[in-house]
Design a protein around this motif. Structure first.
Motif, PDB file in Angstrom:
ATOM      1  N   GLU A 800       0.826  -1.203   0.000  1.00 22.14           N
ATOM      2  CA  GLU A 800       0.000   0.000   0.000  1.00 22.14           C
ATOM      3  C   GLU A 800       0.864   1.258   0.000  1.00 22.14           C
ATOM      4  O   GLU A 800       0.619   2.193  -0.773  1.00 22.14           O
ATOM      5  CB  GLU A 800      -0.927  -0.014   1.221  1.00 22.14           C
ATOM      6  N   LEU A 801       1.903   1.288   0.834  1.00 24.27           N
ATOM      7  CA  LEU A 801       2.781   2.460   0.865  1.00 24.27           C
ATOM      8  C   LEU A 801       3.546   2.614  -0.450  1.00 24.27           C
ATOM      9  O   LEU A 801       3.761   3.738  -0.928  1.00 24.27           O
ATOM     10  CB  LEU A 801       3.759   2.343   2.029  1.00 24.27           C
ATOM     11  N   GLY A 802       3.964   1.505  -1.051  1.00 23.33           N
ATOM     12  CA  GLY A 802       4.674   1.589  -2.322  1.00 23.33           C
ATOM     13  C   GLY A 802       3.788   2.103  -3.437  1.00 23.33           C
ATOM     14  O   GLY A 802       4.217   2.912  -4.273  1.00 23.33           O
ATOM     15  N   VAL A 803       2.536   1.643  -3.466  1.00 20.85           N
ATOM     16  CA  VAL A 803       1.613   2.118  -4.494  1.00 20.85           C
ATOM     17  C   VAL A 803       1.274   3.584  -4.286  1.00 20.85           C
ATOM     18  O   VAL A 803       1.258   4.385  -5.237  1.00 20.85           O
ATOM     19  CB  VAL A 803       0.344   1.247  -4.494  1.00 20.85           C
ATOM     20  N   SER A 804       1.049   4.000  -3.038  1.00 20.89           N
ATOM     21  CA  SER A 804       0.565   5.345  -2.756  1.00 20.89           C
ATOM     22  C   SER A 804       1.655   6.397  -2.813  1.00 20.89           C
ATOM     23  O   SER A 804       1.407   7.533  -3.217  1.00 20.89           O
ATOM     24  CB  SER A 804      -0.100   5.375  -1.368  1.00 20.89           C
ATOM     25  N   TYR A 805       2.894   6.060  -2.409  1.00 21.77           N
ATOM     26  CA  TYR A 805       3.930   7.086  -2.305  1.00 21.77           C
ATOM     27  C   TYR A 805       5.077   6.904  -3.298  1.00 21.77           C
ATOM     28  O   TYR A 805       5.842   7.847  -3.529  1.00 21.77           O
ATOM     29  CB  TYR A 805       4.514   7.097  -0.887  1.00 21.77           C
ATOM     30  N   LEU A 806       5.233   5.727  -3.868  1.00 20.11           N
ATOM     31  CA  LEU A 806       6.376   5.479  -4.744  1.00 20.11           C
ATOM     32  C   LEU A 806       5.973   5.152  -6.176  1.00 20.11           C
ATOM     33  O   LEU A 806       6.838   4.812  -6.987  1.00 20.11           O
ATOM     34  CB  LEU A 806       7.224   4.310  -4.191  1.00 20.11           C
ATOM     35  N   ASN A 807       4.641   5.209  -6.489  1.00 22.78           N
ATOM     36  CA  ASN A 807       4.170   4.878  -7.831  1.00 22.78           C
ATOM     37  C   ASN A 807       4.539   3.459  -8.235  1.00 22.78           C
ATOM     38  O   ASN A 807       4.770   3.187  -9.415  1.00 22.78           O
ATOM     39  CB  ASN A 807       4.705   5.869  -8.872  1.00 22.78           C
ATOM     40  N   ARG A 808       4.603   2.582  -7.264  1.00 25.48           N
ATOM     41  CA  ARG A 808       4.936   1.188  -7.548  1.00 25.48           C
ATOM     42  C   ARG A 808       3.665   0.440  -7.963  1.00 25.48           C
ATOM     43  O   ARG A 808       3.122  -0.377  -7.221  1.00 25.48           O
ATOM     44  CB  ARG A 808       5.585   0.533  -6.334  1.00 25.48           C
ATOM     45  N   ASP A 809       3.172   0.740  -9.185  1.00 28.50           N
ATOM     46  CA  ASP A 809       1.967   0.077  -9.663  1.00 28.50           C
ATOM     47  C   ASP A 809       2.176  -1.409  -9.886  1.00 28.50           C
ATOM     48  O   ASP A 809       1.217  -2.161 -10.040  1.00 28.50           O
ATOM     49  CB  ASP A 809       1.497   0.741 -10.954  1.00 28.50           C
ATOM     50  N   ASP A 810       3.460  -1.828  -9.942  1.00 30.43           N
ATOM     51  CA  ASP A 810       3.702  -3.260 -10.108  1.00 30.43           C
ATOM     52  C   ASP A 810       3.312  -4.057  -8.876  1.00 30.43           C
ATOM     53  O   ASP A 810       3.189  -5.280  -8.943  1.00 30.43           O
ATOM     54  CB  ASP A 810       5.182  -3.505 -10.414  1.00 30.43           C
ATOM     55  N   LEU A 811       3.096  -3.369  -7.747  1.00 31.37           N
ATOM     56  CA  LEU A 811       2.668  -4.046  -6.524  1.00 31.37           C
ATOM     57  C   LEU A 811       1.157  -4.036  -6.357  1.00 31.37           C
ATOM     58  O   LEU A 811       0.643  -4.540  -5.364  1.00 31.37           O
ATOM     59  CB  LEU A 811       3.317  -3.386  -5.301  1.00 31.37           C
ATOM     60  N   ALA A 812       0.429  -3.423  -7.307  1.00 32.31           N
ATOM     61  CA  ALA A 812      -1.021  -3.269  -7.200  1.00 32.31           C
ATOM     62  C   ALA A 812      -1.727  -4.240  -8.127  1.00 32.31           C
ATOM     63  O   ALA A 812      -1.108  -5.007  -8.875  1.00 32.31           O
ATOM     64  CB  ALA A 812      -1.417  -1.827  -7.527  1.00 32.31           C
ATOM     65  N   ASN A 813      -3.109  -4.186  -8.058  1.00 31.91           N
ATOM     66  CA  ASN A 813      -3.977  -4.953  -8.958  1.00 31.91           C
ATOM     67  C   ASN A 813      -3.717  -6.438  -8.881  1.00 31.91           C
ATOM     68  O   ASN A 813      -3.601  -7.120  -9.897  1.00 31.91           O
ATOM     69  CB  ASN A 813      -3.819  -4.477 -10.404  1.00 31.91           C
ATOM     70  N   ALA A 814      -3.545  -6.940  -7.674  1.00 32.45           N
ATOM     71  CA  ALA A 814      -3.343  -8.376  -7.533  1.00 32.45           C
ATOM     72  C   ALA A 814      -4.632  -9.123  -7.804  1.00 32.45           C
ATOM     73  O   ALA A 814      -5.725  -8.606  -7.581  1.00 32.45           O
ATOM     74  CB  ALA A 814      -2.848  -8.692  -6.125  1.00 32.45           C
ATOM     75  N   ASP A 815      -4.526 -10.334  -8.269  1.00 29.96           N
ATOM     76  CA  ASP A 815      -5.678 -11.170  -8.591  1.00 29.96           C
ATOM     77  C   ASP A 815      -6.157 -11.871  -7.330  1.00 29.96           C
ATOM     78  O   ASP A 815      -5.425 -12.692  -6.769  1.00 29.96           O
ATOM     79  CB  ASP A 815      -5.280 -12.185  -9.651  1.00 29.96           C
ATOM     80  N   PRO A 816      -7.374 -11.578  -6.833  1.00 28.07           N
ATOM     81  CA  PRO A 816      -7.824 -12.218  -5.594  1.00 28.07           C
ATOM     82  C   PRO A 816      -8.019 -13.711  -5.737  1.00 28.07           C
ATOM     83  O   PRO A 816      -8.061 -14.430  -4.757  1.00 28.07           O
ATOM     84  CB  PRO A 816      -9.144 -11.499  -5.295  1.00 28.07           C
ATOM     85  N   GLY A 817      -8.132 -14.186  -6.963  1.00 31.03           N
ATOM     86  CA  GLY A 817      -8.311 -15.615  -7.142  1.00 31.03           C
ATOM     87  C   GLY A 817      -7.035 -16.407  -7.146  1.00 31.03           C
ATOM     88  O   GLY A 817      -7.059 -17.626  -7.178  1.00 31.03           O
ATOM     89  N   GLU A 818      -5.882 -15.725  -7.139  1.00 27.30           N
ATOM     90  CA  GLU A 818      -4.595 -16.417  -7.177  1.00 27.30           C
ATOM     91  C   GLU A 818      -3.763 -15.977  -5.972  1.00 27.30           C
ATOM     92  O   GLU A 818      -3.084 -14.955  -6.011  1.00 27.30           O
ATOM     93  CB  GLU A 818      -3.849 -16.068  -8.475  1.00 27.30           C
ATOM     94  N   PHE A 819      -3.810 -16.678  -4.896  1.00 26.26           N
ATOM     95  CA  PHE A 819      -3.022 -16.346  -3.691  1.00 26.26           C
ATOM     96  C   PHE A 819      -1.781 -17.223  -3.690  1.00 26.26           C
ATOM     97  O   PHE A 819      -1.746 -18.320  -3.161  1.00 26.26           O
ATOM     98  CB  PHE A 819      -3.864 -16.584  -2.441  1.00 26.26           C
ATOM     99  N   ASN A 820      -0.743 -16.759  -4.412  1.00 29.70           N
ATOM    100  CA  ASN A 820       0.507 -17.507  -4.470  1.00 29.70           C
ATOM    101  C   ASN A 820       1.575 -16.780  -3.685  1.00 29.70           C
ATOM    102  O   ASN A 820       1.283 -15.859  -2.919  1.00 29.70           O
ATOM    103  CB  ASN A 820       0.920 -17.725  -5.931  1.00 29.70           C
ATOM    104  N   ALA A 821       2.810 -17.177  -3.896  1.00 33.11           N
ATOM    105  CA  ALA A 821       3.895 -16.640  -3.061  1.00 33.11           C
ATOM    106  C   ALA A 821       4.073 -15.152  -3.224  1.00 33.11           C
ATOM    107  O   ALA A 821       4.402 -14.449  -2.278  1.00 33.11           O
ATOM    108  CB  ALA A 821       5.205 -17.358  -3.396  1.00 33.11           C
ATOM    109  N   ASP A 822       3.835 -14.630  -4.464  1.00 35.35           N
ATOM    110  CA  ASP A 822       4.064 -13.199  -4.647  1.00 35.35           C
ATOM    111  C   ASP A 822       2.781 -12.386  -4.572  1.00 35.35           C
ATOM    112  O   ASP A 822       2.817 -11.158  -4.504  1.00 35.35           O
ATOM    113  CB  ASP A 822       4.758 -12.922  -5.984  1.00 35.35           C
ATOM    114  N   GLY A 823       1.627 -13.047  -4.609  1.00 38.97           N
ATOM    115  CA  GLY A 823       0.382 -12.326  -4.469  1.00 38.97           C
ATOM    116  C   GLY A 823       0.017 -11.504  -5.670  1.00 38.97           C
ATOM    117  O   GLY A 823      -0.887 -10.677  -5.600  1.00 38.97           O
TER     118      GLY A 823
END
Length: 915
Positions: A800-823
């Motif tokens: 959440e902090l990476g998405v909100s303050y660092l523009n780390r969109d690669d950490l967002a939009n995770a698939d709720p149907g796939e709970f794997n090691a990286d989320g």
């Protein structure tokens, strides 16, 4: 006491020798087969004026005369004839290179046993002094260099002298003065350096570091072998100082701490003739020098050692790594003990008994008897002679006592070894297999050592193969990779190649033969194009500059100069290679076993030096110390080797912080994915105050946001606090309906993160450290429009902090149907609704802005994503007067706002508003 003048070998032939001293060239008489280095070692040893008409400058003759006079005064000699015989025999052993006086052993500070509390207290204080001395010396050296630069800045200045000495007018002086002040110099010291500019020396500080004072402590062998707490601490002290001697008995600790003002050494290889050992001559020489030490020592202790024991074994084909070799060395030392103590007993009959012998008479006599029994059991031709010598010493000691209760020691002394022609002292030390010989014109050339030559001769080995392997061909002709033709192809002429070939006769390596001083800097600069700055470097590698690789240089060097060893010579038998391997690359276990075997018979313990690599750890030191104790050595000393020249740690580059990217007004079309740039280097600017970095305080009234979400069904409230520029400076983490311990742990974790942020730790460092951490609770995330699943609470928070303050969109939009090691799931996008205008109250706190954000202020969706859908039919694209949204559409005769439902009648006015 009657002295026999017999000594091994004929009298040496003395020849005049020209020696270049530091201030002049002198001519001295010296044995013809001695090297200049050996002669100079004797000249450095002697005291008094140099007598050029006497052998070795007259020093050995004066030494023999002085001891002879002492013997006459003390009544040790029966008449003048005995005294003269003593003088002649003593002088002959020196001039033939059989024996030499050695340096004294400095007394050490004896501390308590390592298991006692006094040792730890004293050792801690000693370590503190050693560390402070090293740090002070290093700081003094740097400060001295800085003050020297201050003086140089004034001396190099041309112009008005007053202006040159003014830091405000002399820019170079100002920089040097600031540097000196940063390193701790006060302004008075800087002023003195300015005043001393141009003097013969501007050095104001002596950076010389005195060596740490030696310490001797006793220890329990079982405790050291088991590496208990006291032994571990002692290993740390030895690892750090290389100046702690551990003796495995209190008696040895006391003897080692006393030191020895007088010592002497005898070369045992001088008594091996035609495969037989001259034990009778050996006994006489040992007794002669034991008597000399008794005369010279007065009331102080003295030590007599042996040199070349390892060479003596090698010449007979005996390995120091076998039981046979250890038994032979032990028998030789036992023979020396018997001969020395017999002479000491005869001296005691005339000069008196040692007080130590009077106190420990029964113990010492019992030790002599036990050593006689052990010597008889040795598997060596000298075993019977050694047992007989010890029996004679035991009988004389019972009758007369001993003048010196402890006389024989396996000490080492490099200077004494040089005076004996390179024969090292010690338990079973041996010289290198490849030695150097001096030609008539003064050149040093490689050759086999005497012991190696005798070993090869006795084994019937192939001398030519051994010589080519060890000493090379002496030329680059037909050398692999770098021969004459290859050198000519790289630009070398016949002249430079000839110079290098001549230098190979006495060079330490192939690179030294091609050094600029040999080849010529002019050729390297004009022909090969070497820059002048590179040629000024003393380590300039001509061959590397010419394009030769290290592998090619090493191959050519081995062809021309040889391997300088015989252990891996394929032309020798396996057994012969094993003999040389034991000398050239000794195994620690074999060396410790030899030391323990020899010290069974010696009178005094000699600390076994245990070398540690410079990058070893204290645990490595403790293990090495324990191995020596288990092997049976009587004393040991850890010696940590110095790092190689130019050693430097590989440190990461300074981090560079790039400017924070701003969110684009428009996103790229879906057909053209956005390529995100990862920052691999950044500059982090921090305000540094005296004592460390400063803490950046948050404003008293600060903005931020609160994000409520649930991770795996567990509610999490994330509060943030921001600086005026929008950078996050604190976080708070609240958990709902969790245990008190877990909630307290998360609260304190948030405090630690907040303190780090305020002291300048970049947020992205925390993000990289904590995302993808996996522990419960974990699972789907609800209540967050960017993050759909997380592997842990910390993973969610820093996503959440990476998405909100660092523009780390690669950490967002995770698939709720796939709970794997990286989320992150498969990366399938979620359908996005059409962009709609959002009221300002969604983003700006009315309370924080104190009402400065009116309720009718909206954020227009200028940055909304483009879609391929056609606009709704009838949309006018005009602003609604009620809500301000671009959502007015025409429905029949009415204009209706699709957002708020407001209706308006009439036609469009000139201002674009429906009336």
């Amino acid at each position: 006491m009657r002295i026999q003048s017999r000594h091994p070998g004929p009298d040496p032939r003395m020849e005049p020798r020209d020696l270049e001293r530091s201030d002049c060239v002198i001519e001295v008489l010296a044995p013809g087969d001695w090297t200049d280095a050996r002669v100079e070692a004797w000249l450095d040893w002697m005291d008094g004026p140099l007598e050029l008409d006497q052998p070795l400058g007259g020093g050995p003759a004066r030494y023999a005369d002085r001891l002879t006079q002492v013997g006459l005064d003390e009544g040790l000699f029966g008449d003048a004839a005995d005294a003269q015989a003593f003088r002649e025999a003593l002088l002959a052993t020196i001039l033939t290179g059989v024996a030499t006086p050695a340096g004294d052993r400095v007394a050490s500070q004896h501390v308590a046993d390592i298991s006692e509390i006094e040792f730890k207290r004293f050792a801690e204080g000693h370590l503190a002094k050693v560390r402070s001395t090293k740090l002070a010396a290093r700081a003094a050296a740097r400060l001295d260099a800085a003050l020297t630069q201050v003086g140089d800045a004034v001396a190099r200045c041309h112009g008005d002298a007053k202006a040159c000495g003014d830091p405000l007018k002399n820019t170079a002086l100002g920089r040097a003065a600031r540097r000196a002040r940063e390193l701790g110099a006060d302004d008075r010291m800087i002023l003195d350096a300015i005043a001393l500019a141009g003097a013969s020396s501007t050095a104001l500080i002596d950076p010389e570091t005195p060596p740490p004072a030696p310490l001797v402590a006793s220890a329990s062998r079982q405790a050291v072998a088991a590496v208990d707490e006291a032994a571990s601490f002692a290993a740390q002290v030895g690892w750090e100082t290389s100046a702690l001697v551990l003796a495995m008995s209190p008696e040895d600790a006391e003897s080692l701490a006393r030191g020895a003002a007088l010592r002497a050494a005898i070369d045992v290889t001088a008594f091996q003739h035609d495969g037989a050992f001259d034990f009778e001559g050996f006994n006489q020489v040992v007794g002669l020098w034991a008597t000399a030490l008794e005369l010279e020592r007065g009331e102080g202790p003295a030590e007599l050692g042996l040199a070349g024991v390892g060479d003596w074994l090698l010449a007979q084909g005996l390995s120091v790594a076998t039981d046979t070799g250890r038994d032979a060395a032990s028998a030789l030392w036992a023979l020396a003990v018997g001969a020395a103590l017999s002479a000491s007993a005869e001296a005691a009959a005339l000069l008196g008994v040692d007080p130590i012998f009077a106190q420990e008479r029964q113990t010492l006599l019992r030790s002599l008897a036990e050593r006689r029994v052990r010597a008889a059991a040795l598997r060596s031709p000298l075993a019977a002679e050694a047992a007989a010598a010890l029996a004679v010493a035991h009988g004389l000691a019972r009758k007369h006592g001993l003048r010196s209760a402890r006389l024989i020691s396996a000490f080492s002394d490099p200077e004494a070894a040089l005076r004996l022609g390179g024969k090292p002292l010690g338990h079973a030390a041996a010289a290198a297999s490849i030695a150097t010989a001096q030609t008539d014109d003064g050149f040093q050339i490689p050759t086999f050592s005497a012991a190696a030559h005798a070993c090869l001769t006795g084994a019937g080995a192939d001398f030519d193969a051994a010589r080519r392997h060890a000493m090379g061909h002496g030329t680059l002709t037909e050398a692999p990779a770098i021969d004459h033709m290859t050198l000519q192809a790289r630009g070398f002429t016949a002249h430079e190649i000839e110079l290098a070939e001549d230098a190979l006769r006495h060079a330490d390596g192939l690179r030294a033969a091609f050094a600029p001083a040999v080849i010529g800097a002019g050729f390297l600069g004009d022909v090969l194009g070497a820059p002048a700055s590179a040629l000024a470097d003393p380590n300039f590698d001509t061959l590397a500059f010419a394009g030769f690789s290290p592998v090619e240089i090493d191959a050519a060097e081995r062809h021309a100069l040889g391997a300088r060893r015989l252990a891996d010579c394929e032309g020798l038998d396996r057994d012969i290679r094993a003999l040389f391997a034991a000398i050239e690359t000794p195994v620690l276990a074999d060396r410790l076993a030899m030391i323990a075997a020899v010290e069974t018979f010696t009178c005094l313990a000699a600390p076994a030096p245990l070398d540690l690599p410079f990058d070893a750890r204290p645990a490595d030191a403790a293990r090495l110390q324990a191995a020596a104790a288990r092997a049976g050595v009587r004393a040991l000393r850890l010696n940590r080797l110095a790092p190689p020249i130019g050693f430097a740690l590989a440190l990461p580059e300074a981090e560079v912080e790039a400017a924070k990217p701003t969110r684009p007004l428009e996103t790229a079309p879906e057909s053209k994915p956005v390529v995100k740039e990862r920052i691999v280097e950044r500059v982090v600017e921090r305000i540094v105050q005296r004592g460390g970095p400063a803490r950046r305080k948050l404003p008293d009234r600060r903005k931020g946001y609160i994000q409520k979400a649930a991770v795996g069904g567990h509610k999490v409230y994330l509060h943030t606090g921001e600086y005026e520029d929008g950078e996050v400076g604190e976080i708070f983490i609240d958990m709902h309906k969790e245990g008190a311990a877990f909630r307290s742990l998360m609260n304190n974790f948030a405090i630690a993160i907040s303190i780090g942020l305020q002291y300048g730790v970049p947020l992205d460092e925390y993000v990289e450290a904590y995302v993808f951490t996996k522990f419960e609770p974990a699972g789907p995330v609800t209540g967050n429009d960017s993050i759909r699943s997380a592997t842990s609470i910390l993973d969610y928070i820093f996503r959440e902090l990476g998405v909100s303050y660092l523009n780390r969109d690669d950490l967002a939009n995770a698939d709720p149907g796939e709970f794997n090691a990286d989320g992150l799931g498969r990366g399938e996008g979620v359908a996005e609704s059409e962009a709609e205008p959002l009221p300002a109250s969604k983003f700006i706190s009315k309370g924080f802005s104190r009402g400065a954000a009116p309720d009718n202020l909206v954020f227009l969706p200028f940055g909304g994503r483009r879609t391929d859908e056609a606009p709704a039919s009838g949309a006018s694209g005009e602003v609604c007067p009620a809500c301000g949204d671009l959502a007015l559409s025409r429905k029949g005769g009415l204009v209706v706002c699709d957002s708020c439902g407001t209706q308006a009648n009439g036609r469009s006015g000139s201002d674009g508003i429906i009336n």
